[in-house]
Design a protein around this motif. Structure first.
Motif, short mmCIF file in Angstrom:
data_model
loop_
_atom_site.label_atom_id
_atom_site.label_comp_id
_atom_site.label_asym_id
_atom_site.label_seq_id
_atom_site.Cartn_x
_atom_site.Cartn_y
_atom_site.Cartn_z
N HIS A 207 -4.59 20.12 1.45
CA HIS A 207 -5.24 21.30 0.88
C HIS A 207 -4.19 22.27 0.37
CE1 HIS A 207 -9.26 20.65 2.93
NE2 HIS A 207 -8.47 19.82 3.61
N THR A 208 -4.56 23.03 -0.66
CA THR A 208 -3.76 24.17 -1.08
C THR A 208 -4.59 25.43 -0.88
OG1 THR A 208 -4.53 23.88 -3.37
CG2 THR A 208 -2.37 22.96 -2.79
N ALA A 209 -3.91 26.57 -0.82
CA ALA A 209 -4.59 27.86 -0.72
C ALA A 209 -4.49 28.57 -2.06
CB ALA A 209 -4.00 28.69 0.43
N GLY A 210 -3.90 29.76 -2.09
CA GLY A 210 -3.89 30.56 -3.30
C GLY A 210 -2.86 30.17 -4.33
N GLU A 211 -1.99 29.22 -4.02
CA GLU A 211 -0.99 28.78 -5.00
C GLU A 211 -0.98 27.27 -5.08
OE1 GLU A 211 3.13 29.40 -3.99
OE2 GLU A 211 2.70 29.41 -1.84
N SER A 212 -0.48 26.77 -6.20
CA SER A 212 -0.38 25.33 -6.39
C SER A 212 0.77 24.78 -5.57
CB SER A 212 -0.17 25.01 -7.87
OG SER A 212 1.03 25.61 -8.34
N ALA A 213 0.83 23.45 -5.48
CA ALA A 213 1.91 22.80 -4.73
C ALA A 213 2.32 21.51 -5.42
CB ALA A 213 1.48 22.52 -3.30
N ILE A 214 3.59 21.19 -5.30
CA ILE A 214 4.13 19.92 -5.77
C ILE A 214 4.83 19.25 -4.59
CG2 ILE A 214 5.78 18.79 -7.33
CD1 ILE A 214 5.36 21.10 -9.27
N PHE A 215 4.54 17.98 -4.37
CA PHE A 215 5.20 17.27 -3.28
C PHE A 215 5.60 15.87 -3.70
CE2 PHE A 215 0.66 16.56 -2.72
CZ PHE A 215 0.55 15.21 -2.41
N LEU A 216 6.63 15.37 -3.06
CA LEU A 216 7.14 14.02 -3.28
C LEU A 216 6.69 13.13 -2.13
CD1 LEU A 216 9.10 11.89 -4.58
CD2 LEU A 216 10.90 12.90 -3.15
N SER A 217 6.07 12.01 -2.45
CA SER A 217 5.68 11.03 -1.44
C SER A 217 6.51 9.77 -1.63
CB SER A 217 4.20 10.68 -1.56
OG SER A 217 3.38 11.80 -1.36
N ILE A 218 7.07 9.26 -0.54
CA ILE A 218 7.84 8.02 -0.57
C ILE A 218 7.15 7.03 0.36
CG2 ILE A 218 10.08 6.94 -0.14
CD1 ILE A 218 11.37 9.66 -0.56
N TYR A 219 6.72 5.90 -0.19
CA TYR A 219 5.96 4.90 0.56
C TYR A 219 6.80 3.65 0.77
CZ TYR A 219 2.11 7.78 -1.20
OH TYR A 219 1.29 8.82 -1.52
N THR A 220 6.77 3.13 1.97
CA THR A 220 7.39 1.85 2.27
C THR A 220 6.30 0.81 2.41
OG1 THR A 220 9.16 2.96 3.46
CG2 THR A 220 8.92 0.62 3.84
N ASP A 221 6.39 -0.27 1.66
CA ASP A 221 5.36 -1.30 1.65
C ASP A 221 5.57 -2.27 2.81
OD1 ASP A 221 3.27 -2.88 0.86
OD2 ASP A 221 4.45 -4.04 -0.57
N ILE A 222 4.54 -2.40 3.64
CA ILE A 222 4.56 -3.38 4.73
C ILE A 222 3.43 -4.36 4.44
CG2 ILE A 222 4.61 -3.69 7.24
CD1 ILE A 222 6.74 -1.82 6.27
N SER A 223 3.62 -5.20 3.42
CA SER A 223 2.51 -5.97 2.85
C SER A 223 1.83 -6.88 3.86
CB SER A 223 3.03 -6.81 1.67
OG SER A 223 3.54 -5.98 0.67
N ASP A 224 2.56 -7.49 4.76
CA ASP A 224 1.95 -8.48 5.63
C ASP A 224 1.06 -7.86 6.70
OD1 ASP A 224 3.89 -7.34 7.19
OD2 ASP A 224 4.95 -9.20 7.66
N SER A 225 0.98 -6.52 6.75
CA SER A 225 0.12 -5.90 7.74
C SER A 225 -1.27 -5.61 7.19
CB SER A 225 0.73 -4.57 8.21
OG SER A 225 0.66 -3.61 7.17
N TYR A 226 -1.51 -5.88 5.92
CA TYR A 226 -2.79 -5.52 5.31
C TYR A 226 -3.92 -6.33 5.93
CZ TYR A 226 -6.04 -3.92 1.80
OH TYR A 226 -7.09 -3.31 1.17
N ASP A 227 -4.96 -5.65 6.34
CA ASP A 227 -6.14 -6.28 6.93
C ASP A 227 -7.27 -6.20 5.91
OD1 ASP A 227 -8.35 -7.06 8.33
OD2 ASP A 227 -7.99 -5.77 10.07
N PHE A 228 -7.63 -7.32 5.32
CA PHE A 228 -8.62 -7.30 4.24
C PHE A 228 -10.02 -7.03 4.74
CE2 PHE A 228 -6.32 -8.21 0.46
CZ PHE A 228 -5.21 -8.92 0.86
N ASP A 229 -10.23 -6.99 6.05
CA ASP A 229 -11.55 -6.64 6.57
C ASP A 229 -11.72 -5.14 6.74
OD1 ASP A 229 -12.51 -9.23 6.72
OD2 ASP A 229 -11.55 -9.58 8.65
N THR A 230 -10.66 -4.39 6.51
CA THR A 230 -10.73 -2.94 6.62
C THR A 230 -10.66 -2.32 5.23
OG1 THR A 230 -9.66 -2.97 8.78
CG2 THR A 230 -9.64 -0.89 7.59
N PRO A 231 -11.59 -1.43 4.88
CA PRO A 231 -11.54 -0.81 3.55
C PRO A 231 -10.27 0.00 3.36
CG PRO A 231 -13.66 -0.43 4.62
CD PRO A 231 -12.75 -1.00 5.66
N LYS A 232 -9.89 0.14 2.10
CA LYS A 232 -8.73 0.94 1.76
C LYS A 232 -9.15 1.94 0.69
CE LYS A 232 -3.99 0.65 0.00
NZ LYS A 232 -2.93 -0.24 -0.52
#
Length: 292
Positions: A207-232
């Motif tokens: 959430h933001t309040a009275g001002e805008s925000a910019i953020f950097l997200s860095i994701y590490t892929d752990i592909s073999d943990s994906y459970d296809f029975d769980t929605p994403k």
């Protein structure tokens, strides 16, 4: 580097790695030293995945060094000029569907930032197990609750201030309705970092309040943990929590972007005659969530 030594890394070592080991202060970060830090952290994590919290702490510490970097400031300044010229905020405020042909703020920001992310090794060309994005949120706005099922990630605020909430699912995930528990609720200012792992705090809401925000997200892929029975993807949660000890819990339902293997979501209701029926569950409408 001796692999046995990496396995014995402790938190203080990770915290100091990006500063002491590579011999720079934050104002002296270079693309080369930043990528060295990433390589060290990925090597340590691949050898010992049980160190995920220490790994994410080290990645958070390393990433915060980018906040005041001259190249980061160039991106932010260029975006401010583009934002004013295109009036992208006005478009953002008028629609929730971002057509690729339109000029919306997040699209502009990431077009400007493409070379910047490549420079610091934060794209799949430099490292196939990592992805990074810069995100812009307008004032008094939010990024709805969602998960990143097969990612560990850190998020560092580059400009403005935002509220970051993290949740875990604490009920069986393959049901049409799940219960989520709030674990973190923080206001983050420039330079401050939050993180989540595959196993913990993976659902988050911003959430933001009275001002805008910019953020950097860095994701590490752990592909073999994906459970296809769980929605994403995104969830819709109730607004009023129940309490479980000192923790807040909410009813929530998946609102799209589900795995192809996920069966149609159903719920049981009792009609006026007392018969029990199975009906489609549409969690993207308020009426589908139980009253508190």
């Amino acid at each position: 580097m001796n692999m046995n030594m990496i396995k014995k890394w402790k938190l203080p070592c990770l915290l100091l790695m990006s500063n002491a080991v590579f011999g720079y202060n934050f104002e002296e970060v270079t693309p080369e030293s930043f990528m060295q830090g990433l390589d060290q952290l990925f090597t340590g994590y691949s050898v010992n995945p049980d160190m995920v919290t220490r790994y994410l702490t080290g990645l958070s510490h390393l990433s915060s060094g980018l906040v005041d970097h001259p190249e980061t400031q160039k991106i932010l300044n260029a975006f401010e000029q583009k934002k004013s010229a295109t009036q992208c905020e006005q478009y953002d405020s008028q629609t929730t569907y971002k057509d690729d042909e339109q000029t919306y703020c997040d699209k502009i920001l990431n077009e400007i930032a493409g070379n910047y992310l490549t420079m610091f090794g934060l794209d799949s060309f430099k490292n196939p197990y990592i992805a990074a994005t810069l995100s812009y949120i307008t004032p008094n706005d939010k990024m709805s609750l969602h998960n990143h099922l097969n990612n560990n990630a850190v998020m560092v605020v580059l400009k403005g201030e935002l509220r970051s909430l993290n949740f875990d699912i604490v009920s069986p995930e393959r049901q049409s309705k799940v219960t989520v528990q709030k674990n973190k609720d923080m206001w983050l200012r420039e330079g401050e970092v939050s993180y989540f792992s595959v196993a913990r705090d993976n659902l988050h809401e911003i959430h933001t309040a009275g001002e805008s925000a910019i953020f950097l997200s860095i994701y590490t892929d752990i592909s073999d943990s994906y459970d296809f029975d769980t929605p994403k993807g995104s969830l819709k949660r109730s607004q009023v929590p129940t309490t479980h000890g000192s923790r807040e819990r909410y009813d929530a339902g998946w609102s799209g972007n589900q795995s192809q293997k996920q069966p149609q979501l159903l719920r049981l209701i009792i009609d006026e005659s007392g018969a029990m029926l199975a009906v489609p569950f549409h969690p993207d409408t308020d009426a589908e969530l139980p009253a508190q």
